[in-house]
Design a protein around this motif. Structure first.
Motif, PDB file in Angstrom:
ATOM      1  N   ARG A  20       2.530  -6.727  14.642  1.00 16.73           N
ATOM      2  CA  ARG A  20       1.521  -6.282  15.602  1.00 16.73           C
ATOM      3  C   ARG A  20       0.438  -7.346  15.774  1.00 16.73           C
ATOM      4  O   ARG A  20      -0.031  -7.616  16.875  1.00 16.73           O
ATOM      5  CB  ARG A  20       0.910  -4.960  15.149  1.00 16.73           C
ATOM      6  CG  ARG A  20       1.850  -3.768  15.287  1.00 16.73           C
ATOM      7  CD  ARG A  20       1.074  -2.460  15.284  1.00 16.73           C
ATOM      8  NE  ARG A  20       0.383  -2.247  14.031  1.00 16.73           N
ATOM      9  CZ  ARG A  20       0.892  -1.608  13.000  1.00 16.73           C
ATOM     10  NH1 ARG A  20       2.115  -1.118  13.078  1.00 16.73           N
ATOM     11  NH2 ARG A  20       0.196  -1.435  11.880  1.00 16.73           N
ATOM     12  N   ARG A  21       0.062  -7.968  14.654  1.00 16.50           N
ATOM     13  CA  ARG A  21      -0.918  -9.037  14.740  1.00 16.50           C
ATOM     14  C   ARG A  21      -0.365 -10.223  15.512  1.00 16.50           C
ATOM     15  O   ARG A  21      -1.059 -10.830  16.345  1.00 16.50           O
ATOM     16  CB  ARG A  21      -1.335  -9.465  13.336  1.00 16.50           C
ATOM     17  CG  ARG A  21      -2.121  -8.398  12.576  1.00 16.50           C
ATOM     18  CD  ARG A  21      -2.341  -8.811  11.138  1.00 16.50           C
ATOM     19  NE  ARG A  21      -3.077  -7.803  10.394  1.00 16.50           N
ATOM     20  CZ  ARG A  21      -3.172  -7.764   9.064  1.00 16.50           C
ATOM     21  NH1 ARG A  21      -2.581  -8.713   8.344  1.00 16.50           N
ATOM     22  NH2 ARG A  21      -3.855  -6.815   8.463  1.00 16.50           N
ATOM     23  N   ALA A  35       5.445   1.331   9.238  1.00 19.29           N
ATOM     24  CA  ALA A  35       4.197   0.876   9.848  1.00 19.29           C
ATOM     25  C   ALA A  35       3.589  -0.282   9.069  1.00 19.29           C
ATOM     26  O   ALA A  35       3.044  -1.222   9.658  1.00 19.29           O
ATOM     27  CB  ALA A  35       3.208   2.042   9.931  1.00 19.29           C
ATOM     28  N   GLU A  36       3.678  -0.245   7.733  1.00 20.90           N
ATOM     29  CA  GLU A  36       3.117  -1.334   6.938  1.00 20.90           C
ATOM     30  C   GLU A  36       3.934  -2.614   7.114  1.00 20.90           C
ATOM     31  O   GLU A  36       3.372  -3.709   7.192  1.00 20.90           O
ATOM     32  CB  GLU A  36       3.064  -0.952   5.459  1.00 20.90           C
ATOM     33  CG  GLU A  36       2.449  -2.041   4.599  1.00 20.90           C
ATOM     34  CD  GLU A  36       2.245  -1.638   3.149  1.00 20.90           C
ATOM     35  OE1 GLU A  36       1.868  -2.518   2.344  1.00 20.90           O
ATOM     36  OE2 GLU A  36       2.451  -0.448   2.831  1.00 20.90           O
ATOM     37  N   ASP A  87       6.601   2.139   3.972  1.00 21.95           N
ATOM     38  CA  ASP A  87       6.400   2.670   5.324  1.00 21.95           C
ATOM     39  C   ASP A  87       6.705   1.602   6.365  1.00 21.95           C
ATOM     40  O   ASP A  87       6.286   0.444   6.242  1.00 21.95           O
ATOM     41  CB  ASP A  87       4.956   3.140   5.506  1.00 21.95           C
ATOM     42  CG  ASP A  87       4.668   4.436   4.757  1.00 21.95           C
ATOM     43  OD1 ASP A  87       5.544   4.886   3.998  1.00 21.95           O
ATOM     44  OD2 ASP A  87       3.558   4.968   4.929  1.00 21.95           O
ATOM     45  N   VAL A  90       2.967  -4.396  10.398  1.00 24.34           N
ATOM     46  CA  VAL A  90       1.583  -4.862  10.603  1.00 24.34           C
ATOM     47  C   VAL A  90       1.533  -6.339  10.997  1.00 24.34           C
ATOM     48  O   VAL A  90       0.855  -6.703  11.970  1.00 24.34           O
ATOM     49  CB  VAL A  90       0.726  -4.595   9.352  1.00 24.34           C
ATOM     50  CG1 VAL A  90      -0.578  -5.395   9.411  1.00 24.34           C
ATOM     51  CG2 VAL A  90       0.408  -3.114   9.239  1.00 24.34           C
ATOM     52  N   PRO A  91       2.232  -7.256  10.303  1.00 22.73           N
ATOM     53  CA  PRO A  91       2.183  -8.667  10.719  1.00 22.73           C
ATOM     54  C   PRO A  91       2.707  -8.886  12.127  1.00 22.73           C
ATOM     55  O   PRO A  91       2.222  -9.759  12.845  1.00 22.73           O
ATOM     56  CB  PRO A  91       3.072  -9.366   9.678  1.00 22.73           C
ATOM     57  CG  PRO A  91       3.107  -8.445   8.509  1.00 22.73           C
ATOM     58  CD  PRO A  91       3.036  -7.067   9.095  1.00 22.73           C
ATOM     59  N   GLU A 119       0.808  -1.220   0.000  1.00 19.20           N
ATOM     60  CA  GLU A 119       0.000   0.000   0.000  1.00 19.20           C
ATOM     61  C   GLU A 119       0.839   1.267   0.000  1.00 19.20           C
ATOM     62  O   GLU A 119       0.394   2.319  -0.458  1.00 19.20           O
ATOM     63  CB  GLU A 119      -0.927   0.009   1.221  1.00 19.20           C
ATOM     64  CG  GLU A 119      -1.967  -1.099   1.219  1.00 19.20           C
ATOM     65  CD  GLU A 119      -2.947  -0.961   0.064  1.00 19.20           C
ATOM     66  OE1 GLU A 119      -3.295   0.196  -0.271  1.00 19.20           O
ATOM     67  OE2 GLU A 119      -3.360  -1.987  -0.495  1.00 19.20           O
ATOM     68  N   THR A 120       2.067   1.196   0.524  1.00 19.51           N
ATOM     69  CA  THR A 120       2.870   2.418   0.693  1.00 19.51           C
ATOM     70  C   THR A 120       4.243   2.327   0.041  1.00 19.51           C
ATOM     71  O   THR A 120       5.035   3.263   0.158  1.00 19.51           O
ATOM     72  CB  THR A 120       3.055   2.737   2.188  1.00 19.51           C
ATOM     73  OG1 THR A 120       3.755   1.643   2.823  1.00 19.51           O
ATOM     74  CG2 THR A 120       1.716   2.936   2.877  1.00 19.51           C
TER      75      THR A 120
END
Length: 370
Positions: free
Chosen positions: A339-340, A332-333, A330, A336-337, A253-254
């Motif tokens: 954080r999950r 943050a992207e 990014d 993501v995995p 996405e980024t």
């Protein structure tokens, strides 16, 4: 009963503590391992994308360079240059003003479409030469990924362009556009009269193209006996660089790949901007500076938006021009995995502690009842 209850509670607390410590240690170990795998995969993907995009960009630039070398030796191009030069000279000292009147000011096509005019039809030698060669030269542009073609006579008169912009029929040795990169391109080719010589000029705002970014290749055109016939030059479009670098497949996405020049200005458009960022957006970042200094590496750092990104960067050197090529996504992207996974591990740890406490309590009660 009170005395027996104390060791039971203590056993439960110890079991809970032991379970918590075990779950924490296991969770941290798993999280760190997963973190290393996720980051390694991100770096590998970014480095691969950077290499693919850099390779495609170099391949395109090399193809235009070889096209330039081909056409400076081509007999049809030599004939075209000779005939355009002779026709220009036949118009006399006012040739420039006359050709601009016919092919620009009185051209019925709008700006950006002046190349649709095959001939002014004024009966001149120039009109006849233009009618014979223009379709061929214009077709070359459409099929070879270049924006415009320029033919100079030995005196630096720009005797032909396809798009008929404001530089057409002017002198780039003494005229208004002398200090442009196209003027420099003429002089570089004239001063290096060798069939293999090609000069390349980085993107810069080009006023005859209404300030649009322009980059040029130029080369001398020589007769078989070495006589200097003039110069052929090509203008490459910034849009072609965008087509190569702005492929978003595999970028999430980024993610984006882009080029930065030695002036720290973008040479391609940003994925995140609706208007063009070429020669407009400054990228004064650690990855860009290190790439322009010759480094190839990866780093987590703020990008030109101030957003922390995973950045894989490297220099690209071509004919004396250096660009920084950056592939970024990014942070943050990327995370993501993780954080999950952290949420899953936290839930699993809490469930494990609860089960351990429940089992310890049940065993303690059974023991106290015997």
């Amino acid at each position: 009963m009170l005395a027996a209850g104390v060791p039971i509670k203590r056993s439960v607390r110890l079991a809970a503590l032991a379970s918590l410590l075990a779950a924490t240690a296991t969770g941290l170990a798993g999280y760190r391992y997963a973190d290393s795998l996720v980051e390694a995969a991100a770096w590998e993907r970014l480095a691969a994308l950077r290499e693919v995009r850099s390779g495609a960009l170099v391949e395109y630039l090399e193809s235009v360079r070889e096209e330039t070398r081909f056409w400076n030796k081509n007999r049809v191009m030599r004939s075209a240059l000779r005939e355009f030069s002779a026709a220009y000279a036949a118009l006399g000292p006012n040739a420039g003003r006359e050709l601009q009147r016919l092919y620009i000011h009185e051209n019925p096509y709008p700006v950006g479409q002046k190349d649709n005019l095959e001939t002014a039809g004024d009966g001149s030698q120039y009109a006849e030469v233009h009618a014979r060669y223009h379709y061929w030269l214009r077709s070359f542009l459409l099929h070879r990924g270049v924006y415009d073609v320029f033919l100079f006579d030995p005196s630096a008169n720009l005797v032909y362009t396809s798009f008929k912009e404001l530089d057409f029929a002017t002198n780039l040795e003494t005229g208004r556009w002398r200090d442009s990169d196209l003027g420099r391109g003429f002089r570089a080719a004239r001063d290096n009269p060798f069939p293999s010589y090609v000069a390349f000029f980085d993107f810069a705002a080009y006023e005859p193209s209404h300030g649009a970014p322009a980059s040029f290749f130029s080369s001398p055109v020589l007769a078989d006996d070495g006589e200097f016939l003039g110069v052929v030059a090509f203008q490459i479009p910034a849009e072609r660089i965008d087509e190569i670098l702005q492929v978003t497949a595999g970028m999430g996405e980024t993610g984006e790949t882009y080029a930065v020049g030695s002036d720290l200005l973008m040479r391609s458009d940003s994925r995140f901007q609706e208007t063009s960022t070429i020669l407009q957006t400054r990228v004064d970042t650690e990855p860009a500076q290190r790439a322009l200094a010759g480094e190839t590496a990866t780093v987590v750092a703020p990008d030109y938006r101030g957003v922390p990104v995973f950045s894989a960067f490297a220099p690209l050197d071509f004919e004396g021009v250096r660009w920084a090529i950056l592939a970024e996504i990014d942070q943050a992207e990327v995370l993501v995995p993780l954080r999950r996974l952290g949420g899953v591990l936290l839930g699993a740890g809490a469930l494990g502690v609860a089960l351990a406490v429940g089992v310890a309590s049940l065993l303690a009660r059974r023991r106290s009842s015997t």
